[in-house]
Write an enzyme that holds these catalytic residues in place. Structure first.
Site, PDB file in Angstrom:
ATOM      1  N   HIS A  12     -77.983 -27.706 -26.303  1.00 17.47           N
ATOM      2  CA  HIS A  12     -76.525 -27.556 -26.229  1.00 17.47           C
ATOM      3  C   HIS A  12     -76.256 -26.282 -25.427  1.00 17.47           C
ATOM      4  O   HIS A  12     -76.994 -25.315 -25.584  1.00 17.47           O
ATOM      5  CB  HIS A  12     -75.924 -27.441 -27.632  1.00 17.47           C
ATOM      6  N   HIS A  59     -72.457 -21.241 -34.340  1.00 19.29           N
ATOM      7  CA  HIS A  59     -72.690 -19.948 -33.678  1.00 19.29           C
ATOM      8  C   HIS A  59     -71.659 -18.929 -34.158  1.00 19.29           C
ATOM      9  O   HIS A  59     -70.828 -18.473 -33.367  1.00 19.29           O
ATOM     10  CB  HIS A  59     -72.607 -20.109 -32.164  1.00 19.29           C
ATOM     11  N   HIS A 193     -84.493 -20.102 -24.134  1.00 17.25           N
ATOM     12  CA  HIS A 193     -83.406 -19.257 -23.618  1.00 17.25           C
ATOM     13  C   HIS A 193     -83.288 -17.993 -24.453  1.00 17.25           C
ATOM     14  O   HIS A 193     -83.599 -17.980 -25.629  1.00 17.25           O
ATOM     15  CB  HIS A 193     -82.061 -19.979 -23.500  1.00 17.25           C
ATOM     16  N   GLU A 240     -83.823 -21.994 -31.941  1.00 17.02           N
ATOM     17  CA  GLU A 240     -83.012 -23.183 -32.249  1.00 17.02           C
ATOM     18  C   GLU A 240     -83.875 -24.449 -32.328  1.00 17.02           C
ATOM     19  O   GLU A 240     -83.501 -25.426 -32.970  1.00 17.02           O
ATOM     20  CB  GLU A 240     -81.913 -23.377 -31.182  1.00 17.02           C
TER      21      GLU A 240
HETATM   22  C1  DHB Z   1     -75.931 -20.547 -23.952  1.00 14.14           C
HETATM   23  C2  DHB Z   1     -76.847 -21.284 -24.681  1.00 14.14           C
HETATM   24  C3  DHB Z   1     -76.662 -21.466 -26.059  1.00 14.14           C
HETATM   25  O1  DHB Z   1     -77.521 -22.145 -26.874  1.00 14.14           O
HETATM   26  C4  DHB Z   1     -75.545 -20.951 -26.670  1.00 14.14           C
HETATM   27  O2  DHB Z   1     -75.367 -21.215 -27.980  1.00 14.14           O
HETATM   28  C5  DHB Z   1     -74.631 -20.192 -25.948  1.00 14.14           C
HETATM   29  C6  DHB Z   1     -74.832 -19.994 -24.576  1.00 14.14           C
HETATM   30  C7  DHB Z   1     -76.107 -20.338 -22.477  1.00 14.14           C
HETATM   31  O3  DHB Z   1     -77.158 -20.666 -21.906  1.00 14.14           O
HETATM   32  O4  DHB Z   1     -75.155 -19.862 -21.831  1.00 14.14           O
HETATM   33 FE    FE Z   2     -76.940 -22.077 -29.087  1.00 10.88          FE
END
Ligand code: DHB
Ligand code: FE
Length: 281
Positions: A12, A59, A193, A240
């Protein structure tokens, strides 16, 4: 008896929702990402479930540091798209399935997993972006959804092993339901990420693809990966991915059929991974 027919795994990213909502899907940056979900949207039309059990993380939208449930199940009749700072996404209200959710809560809590019951909540990009990717821009979501929120934001977070075993308990609960419903379970979030600190922007293609291989072929062993490996290899937000193990744990012990696999970098700061696994009943 209700049946888990398939599991879906997808990242996501808020920017994916914004690209859809602002009509940017045709831009060069976004085209390859959305192309990867075209087969998924066709698959959804051919394999429309009665209910989606959607494992995701909030979040700090519905929850905050005031209270931090490790696992929380949505038992409400509906959930509105949350305002995450730019107004609520222009997507349909998510209809719940209070009867099945209450049944799963009863069964899983009696099976020794402590769940928080949610009777009122807005849902953020963690839930609505996977729905948009799989269903496209629709006037109504194709079926009711049971949101299942996992704390992967504030330490301590649950282990992969506990998530996998929780999936097993959900599988048992679904099988004990007295209506013949087809249920899909989705595991969302990830892949690699990191959004902050000196390692912001971290992507690890090799580790992500190995994770996909192992999720398909050896989920039991994958469940033993400690949280420190997720964080080291896949970045602080890579944790996650433990949520994918809940969906995988709910699948049958027989090898699944891989209906679709996709991996794409970048989408904002995130490596997007996606799998559709069908149960061979
Ligand atoms: C991004 C990725 C995420 O999982 C999130 O919750 C918020 C931002 C991103 O890559 O910008
Ligand atoms: Fe996220």
């Amino acid at each position: 008896m209700a049946t888990i027919t398939a599991s879906v795994y997808t990242s996501h990213v808020p920017a994916i929702g914004a690209a859809l909502d602002l009509g940017k899907t045709g831009e060069e940056y976004w085209k390859p990402l959305f192309a990867g979900y075209q087969p998924s949207q066709a698959w959804m039309k051919d394999n429309n479930p009665d209910v989606i059990f959607l494992v995701y993380n909030d979040h700090a939208t519905a929850f905050s540091l005031d209270f931090i449930p490790t696992f929380a199940i949505g038992c409400a009749a509906e959930y509105r798209p949350a305002d995450e700072g730019w107004g609520p996404r222009p997507v349909p209200v998510v209809k719940g399935h209070p009867e099945l959710a209450a049944h799963i809560a009863q069964s899983v809590i009696q099976d020794d997993f402590d769940l928080t019951i949610i009777n009122r909540m807005d849902v953020d990009h963690g839930l609505t972006v996977p729905l948009s990717l799989m269903c496209g821009q629709v006037a109504e979501w194709p079926c009711p959804v049971i949101p299942f929120a996992v704390n992967v934001v504030q330490y301590p977070v649950p282990s992969g092993r506990r998530c996998f075993n929780l999936g097993r308990a959900i599988r048992k609960a679904v099988a004990l339901y007295d209506q013949p419903l087809k249920v899909q379970i989705w595991g969302t979030g990830g892949m690699s990420h990191q959004l902050q600190g000196p390692r912001a922007g971290l992507i690890n293609r090799e580790w992500d693809n190995k994770f996909l291989d192992r999720l398909i072929a050896e989920p039991e062993q994958l469940a033993d990966v400690p949280h420190i490996e997720y964080v080291r290899e896949a970045g602080s937000e890579g944790i996650e991915l433990v949520m994918w193990l809940i969906a995988r744990g709910a699948m049958s012990d027989q090898p699944p059929r891989v209906a679709h696999r996709f991996y794409h970098v970048p989408a904002s700061n995130t490596a997007v991974g996606h799998l559709i696994l069908e149960n061979s009943q």
